[in-house]
Structures are given as C-alpha cells and as structure tokens.
Design a protein around this motif. Structure first.
Motif, PDB file in Angstrom:
ATOM      1  N   ILE A 187       0.823  -1.208   0.000  1.00  0.00           N
ATOM      2  CA  ILE A 187       0.000   0.000   0.000  1.00  0.00           C
ATOM      3  C   ILE A 187       0.855   1.255   0.000  1.00  0.00           C
ATOM      4  O   ILE A 187       0.393   2.318  -0.381  1.00  0.00           O
ATOM      5  CB  ILE A 187      -1.030   0.038   1.156  1.00  0.00           C
ATOM      6  CG1 ILE A 187      -0.339   0.063   2.495  1.00  0.00           C
ATOM      7  CG2 ILE A 187      -2.013  -1.071   1.068  1.00  0.00           C
ATOM      8  CD1 ILE A 187      -1.327   0.163   3.639  1.00  0.00           C
ATOM      9  N   ARG A 194      -3.592   2.821  -1.294  1.00  0.00           N
ATOM     10  CA  ARG A 194      -3.466   3.471   0.007  1.00  0.00           C
ATOM     11  C   ARG A 194      -4.778   4.162   0.370  1.00  0.00           C
ATOM     12  O   ARG A 194      -5.282   4.003   1.468  1.00  0.00           O
ATOM     13  CB  ARG A 194      -2.338   4.484  -0.051  1.00  0.00           C
ATOM     14  CG  ARG A 194      -1.849   4.890   1.296  1.00  0.00           C
ATOM     15  CD  ARG A 194      -0.394   5.260   1.254  1.00  0.00           C
ATOM     16  NE  ARG A 194      -0.134   6.482   0.538  1.00  0.00           N
ATOM     17  CZ  ARG A 194       0.733   6.594  -0.453  1.00  0.00           C
ATOM     18  NH1 ARG A 194       1.416   5.546  -0.842  1.00  0.00           N
ATOM     19  NH2 ARG A 194       0.934   7.739  -1.045  1.00  0.00           N
ATOM     20  N   ASN A 198      -7.292   2.988   3.405  1.00  0.00           N
ATOM     21  CA  ASN A 198      -7.063   3.937   4.499  1.00  0.00           C
ATOM     22  C   ASN A 198      -8.159   3.876   5.555  1.00  0.00           C
ATOM     23  O   ASN A 198      -7.892   3.820   6.751  1.00  0.00           O
ATOM     24  CB  ASN A 198      -6.962   5.348   3.923  1.00  0.00           C
ATOM     25  CG  ASN A 198      -6.434   6.319   4.945  1.00  0.00           C
ATOM     26  OD1 ASN A 198      -5.849   5.906   5.931  1.00  0.00           O
ATOM     27  ND2 ASN A 198      -6.656   7.586   4.734  1.00  0.00           N
ATOM     28  N   ILE A 201      -7.693   0.985   7.921  1.00  0.00           N
ATOM     29  CA  ILE A 201      -6.618   1.164   8.900  1.00  0.00           C
ATOM     30  C   ILE A 201      -7.050   2.149   9.983  1.00  0.00           C
ATOM     31  O   ILE A 201      -6.885   1.901  11.171  1.00  0.00           O
ATOM     32  CB  ILE A 201      -5.349   1.655   8.188  1.00  0.00           C
ATOM     33  CG1 ILE A 201      -4.825   0.563   7.267  1.00  0.00           C
ATOM     34  CG2 ILE A 201      -4.286   2.025   9.204  1.00  0.00           C
ATOM     35  CD1 ILE A 201      -3.713   1.003   6.381  1.00  0.00           C
ATOM     36  N   ALA A 253       4.203   1.639   5.343  1.00  0.00           N
ATOM     37  CA  ALA A 253       3.579   2.321   4.211  1.00  0.00           C
ATOM     38  C   ALA A 253       4.142   3.733   4.077  1.00  0.00           C
ATOM     39  O   ALA A 253       4.446   4.190   2.971  1.00  0.00           O
ATOM     40  CB  ALA A 253       2.067   2.368   4.412  1.00  0.00           C
ATOM     41  N   MET A 254       4.329   4.387   5.218  1.00  0.00           N
ATOM     42  CA  MET A 254       4.846   5.754   5.166  1.00  0.00           C
ATOM     43  C   MET A 254       6.286   5.759   4.656  1.00  0.00           C
ATOM     44  O   MET A 254       6.660   6.591   3.829  1.00  0.00           O
ATOM     45  CB  MET A 254       4.781   6.380   6.549  1.00  0.00           C
ATOM     46  CG  MET A 254       4.772   7.868   6.516  1.00  0.00           C
ATOM     47  SD  MET A 254       4.595   8.481   8.186  1.00  0.00           S
ATOM     48  CE  MET A 254       6.223   8.127   8.809  1.00  0.00           C
ATOM     49  N   SER A 258       7.437   7.543   1.189  1.00  0.00           N
ATOM     50  CA  SER A 258       8.152   8.817   1.311  1.00  0.00           C
ATOM     51  C   SER A 258       9.647   8.658   1.056  1.00  0.00           C
ATOM     52  O   SER A 258      10.454   9.301   1.697  1.00  0.00           O
ATOM     53  CB  SER A 258       7.901   9.422   2.684  1.00  0.00           C
ATOM     54  OG  SER A 258       8.442   8.587   3.666  1.00  0.00           O
ATOM     55  N   VAL A 281      16.255  -0.073  -3.821  1.00  0.00           N
ATOM     56  CA  VAL A 281      16.175   1.349  -3.480  1.00  0.00           C
ATOM     57  C   VAL A 281      15.102   1.638  -2.428  1.00  0.00           C
ATOM     58  O   VAL A 281      15.403   2.183  -1.369  1.00  0.00           O
ATOM     59  CB  VAL A 281      15.903   2.200  -4.748  1.00  0.00           C
ATOM     60  CG1 VAL A 281      15.763   3.663  -4.382  1.00  0.00           C
ATOM     61  CG2 VAL A 281      17.023   2.014  -5.751  1.00  0.00           C
ATOM     62  N   PRO A 284      15.504  -0.607   1.170  1.00  0.00           N
ATOM     63  CA  PRO A 284      16.597  -0.176   2.055  1.00  0.00           C
ATOM     64  C   PRO A 284      16.367   1.218   2.622  1.00  0.00           C
ATOM     65  O   PRO A 284      16.676   1.470   3.779  1.00  0.00           O
ATOM     66  CB  PRO A 284      17.827  -0.194   1.141  1.00  0.00           C
ATOM     67  CG  PRO A 284      17.473  -1.062   0.027  1.00  0.00           C
ATOM     68  CD  PRO A 284      15.989  -0.993  -0.147  1.00  0.00           C
ATOM     69  N   SER A 285      15.815   2.104   1.795  1.00  0.00           N
ATOM     70  CA  SER A 285      15.682   3.458   2.293  1.00  0.00           C
ATOM     71  C   SER A 285      14.546   3.576   3.302  1.00  0.00           C
ATOM     72  O   SER A 285      14.543   4.497   4.107  1.00  0.00           O
ATOM     73  CB  SER A 285      15.511   4.445   1.144  1.00  0.00           C
ATOM     74  OG  SER A 285      14.174   4.716   0.937  1.00  0.00           O
TER      75      SER A 285
END
Lengths: 367, 279
Positions: A187, A194, A198, A201, A253-254, A258, A281, A284-285
């Motif tokens: 999501i 999302r 939403n 959630i 999800a955030m 982001s 990418v 890991p981030s």
C-alpha cells in the motif's frame, strides 16, 4: 578484562553506563573536581530518585495498611462489640496471617513474595524433572504404540509463565511482522491502494485489544471445532498480532511512500526494473522507518499481551496476575506487584533489543 | 543532424491558476563530441532543463530530440551526474557503482562487471575507499563516486547538473580537471550546468547563459576559442579568456539588473513540500 568489556557493553545496552561509570570513579577516587556536577547528575540524582520512590511507596503502603486496619477494627466494634474489636486489634498487631489487612503491599512484602515465587519455581521444576524421569520409560512405550505421551499437567511456576508469555508475544510479533510489512509495502507503493484501504486502517487501528480477542475467538472457535489444539494460545497470539501490527503497517507504508526523490531519480536514471527498484532502493531506504514501526509493535504486543492473556485464560503472566487477584491470599497482592515489575523489566529489555537491532540496520549511523 | 536538439521547449508546473512557467521557448542544439556549458542564476530552472534532457521530466510543449529520436524516459546513453550526488547511503562506493554497471551491461559476467567497477573507481582515485559508505566520505569524494557511477555506464553523453556546486574551490579545480580528462579520452558529448562562469569557460566549448525564470529562456551563446588542454593559471592572462568572461558576466549582470527593476515582489520559493505523516 574480557569480563569487564562484556559488563560494560551490558550496562551500555540497558542505558546504565553513565551511572555505573561515575559510581566506579567515585569509589576508585578517580573523580575530578570538575566532574562533581556530572557525578551529581548521573549518580546521586538517580539513586535519590530510587530511594524517594521506595520511601513514598513504603509510606503510602503503610498509611493504606493503617486505614484498612482501622476499618476492620471499627467494623468489628460496630457489629460485634468492643471485646471483639480488641481481639481484632491484637490479632493485627501480632501479625497473624488470618487477620492481615489486605491492601497495597509494602516493598518488603513484595521482595518476600519475589523470593517465595522463586522458591516455588525451584520446587516445581524439581517436581517436573522427577515426573519426566518417572514417565520416561512409559512414554517411550506409549510413543512406540502410537499413543500420546503423558505430559506434566501440574501448576506452572511463575518463571514458566514468563516463558509462556514470551512465546506468545513472539508468535504474535512474528504474525504482525509477516502481515504488516508486506501489506505496508504494497500500500505504500500504490497511492490508489493506500486511499482505498485507508478507512480500514483508521477504523481498526484504535480498536481495543479486548474486542480483537473476541473477534479472533469467534473465528478460531469455529475453525478449530474438530481438533484438540491449544485454542487459548492460538487465540491470544493472533489477537496480539492483530492489535500490534498497525504501527508497523502505517510506518512501513509511510516509509515506502516517502522515499527520497533523489533515490527514485537514481533508480530511474539507472533504469532499474520495478522489482529491482523495490528491493534495491525503496526497501533499504525505508528500513529505518519499518524498524521504528516494529519496535512500537513489539512494545504494544507486550502491553496488550497481558490484557489478552488475562481474558483469554491462556497461560502466561496475564493469567498469573488474574489468578492471584481472584485468589485473594495474603501475599496475592504482593505477587501481583512482583509480576508488575517483571512485566515492566521484560518490556524494557524487549524495547532495548529492538533498539539495538534498529541501530545496527540504520545506515544513518554516525559512528 | 544535431546530436541533441531542444525545439521550442516550454515547461510549466502546476495547473489552473497556480501555473508557473519555468522554461519558455528553449532552443538548443549540441553537436557530437561538444562540451557545452549552460550558466545561470540559482533558481533559474537549470535543474528542470537537465531533467528534461535526461528524461526525468517531459516538456509541456516542444520536443527533445536525442540523435533524431524524441526522448522518452531515461536512457543509459545519457549519464547523469546529479547536483547532490544522490548516492544510495546503504551501499558502499563499490556497490553504488556496481549497481549502475550491472544495469548498463546486463549481459556481462560478474567478474567483468567487477573489473569495470574497479577501473572507474580507480579512475576517480577512490580505490582505498571502495568499501566505504557515502556517509564516511567527504563531499568531494562523494561527487567523485557519482562521477564514476555515471561514467562507468559508458554513456554517449554526460549530463552534469551543477556537479561541483557544493565543493570547495580546491576540490572543485581538481575534479574539473578529472572530468575534462575523462571527457577528452573518448570525446563524449557533455552538457554542464553551472553557476560559475569561470568553470564554464575553463571546461566548455560553448557557453549559453540561461536567463532566469520564471519563463527562463536561453541567451546568446558565447564561443570559447581557447586551445585545449587549457591551463588554469595561464588562463588568467589569456586576453581571449578575459574578453569572453567579461562579456558573459556583463550579460548576466544586465539580466540581473533588468530583473530587479522589472518586478520587485517575485520570490522563487524552494520547491519543497512538507512530508505528510497523515494519509
């Protein structure tokens, strides 16, 4: 030397390093004058706060004890006359177990209960060992005959309860991990998805553990109608997982949604495929945020576990507390307080473990 | 046929009443093997221009032609060196370069790829730091990794978006030489975006000023007729250098003054939006 290193790392791990270091310096006379302020802040103040905590507790317990005693005496006076009241007063003063006021236990009583629980544990483990030895031969036979082995069904000790609780919390945590992280990633990647989940959630996140337990109970009860599996354990670990997974879900999800635009640009310029882009990418981030979520999940799981065990009647610290409360013995209250401290300490340890893992994973570390 | 051609490019951001026209009527041709520098003020739309060329953005109007074909998305033929390095912080120097090489040459074997990585890391003198993570490197070293990553993909064209903007003067000078060296070796086409006129003159064949945005457009080009290899210290005494430099600076100053007198209250705010923690 080796021991001091491990001790050092252990104290650092639980966040006591500064305190112990300063204390050591005081005793070895290494403390410089300019360190005095430091010493005051890191050693004296924490010690003072511990002392203050226990004295307040002690005084509070004492005044509650007196109030309870007074109440009993007055009640006896009203209902049975002065002679009986005098008897009750003498009985309380003599410290007779049969007429002790039942209220908040003092620190000393709690310590005594702690020792009782520990002694009880040794007795029960000895018992268990005996039982195992006795039934070893018989069980082998039963297994050979295709029968179920006889298992120890005696009362679990306090330490056993701790391990049961830990087992449940880890099962619940793993469930939360395996549900929340993949869903969170999916999501997080899709704006459409999302906004479509939403509402779910937002509505389910604040639902109380008790309600989750009932929901899981409804489902599991039906699903396991014809089997004799350990329902209580299944129900409690699933409820724990469902209650605690939201933090991880939202954080994952955030984190995924982001990701720094620079990294996305890199992925585009390198022309990474979608799978590569996610695994090399995006994931890991967002790992640091995912781990923050997992850390919250674990502490929430531990917190709701006690309540859920208490209700689901599944063995563990929660049911221990509940049983002691129902039990109403003289030392029941102090045993509950012991459990409270144990729960707090274990929660603290779990949080520290997660923090350590989180620090290891994080690529933003400064050292 | 021009190697890279920008035809009547317009680029706007936003919709309806909030439209800002960043680039307006941009026309540019770059021939193969050329080194072109675009000089402009901060916030004049340079990064937007670069992103249009490398394919991260699409023009609102007009078209970008690369070797006669319209640009659609990014391509390994155009290597990009970003302004802020954009290294992946969880990978080491070697891994950062390896990732790019692997994507560019999917058919090569592991050892071949590793050899390429080692070559390019060595070329930017970072072999001792090959196993370090970007956080442990200085700004100059990080930019060198970014250079190695872009070049290791063996692009036909290198697009540099203020690659040296964040570096100190000394490191800047060294990296300029390194980039020129690499460019000179196999004569790739290069496009350098910079805010430093001296850097542009030292490195490029042609300098084109970008008139500041909104509605940024390209100014008249300045040819740099200075023999290569150029010598930085001797450059200061070169009359040609002085003349070109003064002409460009005068042009830019004029634009700056014009802009000041034109509109008093127009602030270009940085393009940042707060991260939404509620969704």
């Amino acid at each position: 030397m080796k021991q001091s290193i491990t001790l050092g790392s252990v104290t650092k791990f639980i966040g006591l390093a500064g305190f112990l270091e300063t204390l050591k310096n005081v005793f070895t006379g290494k403390l410089e004058k300019e360190d005095f302020k430091n010493f005051l802040r890191k050693a004296i103040v924490p010690l003072a706060s511990v002392f203050l905590f226990f004295s307040l507790w002690h005084l509070g317990a004492k005044s509650l004890y007196n109030k309870e005693a007074e109440h009993r005496i007055n009640k006896a006076l009203e209902e049975q006359g002065p002679a009986e009241a005098e008897k009750v007063r003498a009985c309380i003063a003599a410290g007779d177990i049969s007429c002790q006021p039942n209220t908040l236990p003092s620190p000393l009583q709690v310590w005594a209960s702690y020792k009782t629980l520990l002694a009880d544990h040794y007795v029960i483990s000895a018992d268990k060992k005996d039982f195992k030895e006795k039934t070893a031969v018989l069980n082998e036979k039963r297994i050979a005959n295709g029968e179920k082995p006889i298992v120890y069904t005696g009362r679990p000790s306090f330490v056993d309860q701790i391990f049961t609780s830990l087992k449940t919390v880890f099962a619940g945590f793993l469930l939360a991990l395996f549900i929340a992280v993949p869903i969170g990633i999916v999501i997080g990647l899709s704006k459409t998805l999302r906004s479509s989940v939403n509402w779910m959630i937002q509505i389910f996140k604040p639902v109380s553990p008790v309600v989750w337990l009932l929901l899981v109970f409804m489902i599991v009860k039906t699903l396991t109608k014809n089997s004799d599996t350990d329902n209580a354990f299944i129900i409690s670990f699933i409820s724990v997982g469902l209650c605690s997974m939201w933090a991880t879900l939202v954080n994952t999800a955030m984190g995924v949604s982001s990701v720094d635009k620079d990294y996305i640009n890199v992925a585009k310029v390198l022309k990474l495929g979608p799978i590569q882009k996610i695994f090399k990418v995006i994931l890991p981030s967002s790992l640091p945020l995912i781990f923050t979520g997992l850390r919250i999940t674990l502490s929430v799981a531990w917190m709701v576990l006690i309540a859920i065990e208490l209700l689901a009647q599944s063995p563990g610290l929660g049911s221990f507390v509940w049983e002691e409360f129902q039990n109403g013995a003289v030392d029941s209250n102090s045993k509950i307080i012991v459990a409270m401290f144990v729960i707090g300490l274990i929660g603290f340890m779990l949080d520290r473990i997660m923090l350590t893992i989180q620090k290891m994973i994080s690529f933003n570390k400064n050292d | 046929m021009a190697y890279l051609e920008l035809k009547n490019i317009y680029k706007t951001y936003g919709q309806g009443d909030n439209v800002t026209e960043v680039l307006s009527n941009i026309n540019l041709t770059i021939e193969e093997g050329e080194f072109v520098a675009i000089v402009g003020f901060t916030g004049s739309g340079k990064t937007t221009l670069v992103n249009l060329i490398n394919g991260l953005l699409e023009p609102t109007e007009g078209e970008v032609l690369f070797k006669g074909e319209p640009v659609a998305g990014t391509s390994h033929e155009r290597g990009v060196i970003f302004q802020n390095y954009s290294l992946l912080p969880w990978l080491t120097v070697g891994q950062n370069v390896y990732m790019a090489v692997k994507e560019a040459f999917p058919k090569k074997s592991r050892s071949e790829l590793h050899a390429i990585v080692a070559d390019y890391v060595d070329m930017v003198n970072l072999t001792p730091a090959i196993n370090k993570r970007p956080k442990e490197l200085s700004g100059g070293m990080r930019q060198r990794v970014a250079v190695a990553r872009a070049l290791a993909m063996k692009p036909e064209m290198i697009i540099m978006d203020e690659p040296l903007g964040a570096l100190d003067a000394l490191t800047r000078g060294n990296l300029q030489d390194e980039i020129l060296n690499i460019w000179g070796k196999d004569k790739r086409t290069a496009l350098l975006i910079t805010n430093d006129v001296d850097e542009g003159i030292y490195m490029a064949d042609r300098i084109i000023p970008l008139r500041p945005g909104p509605r940024a457009t390209l100014g008249p080009e300045f040819k740099i007729d200075i023999e290569r290899p150029r010598d930085k210290t001797a450059l200061n005494d070169n009359p040609n250098f002085k003349k070109t430099r003064n002409a460009i600076i005068e042009y830019l100053m004029d634009i700056g003054n014009e802009r000041k007198s034109e509109v008093q209250k127009e602030y270009m705010l940085p393009d940042v939006t707060p991260k939404s923690f509620v969704w």
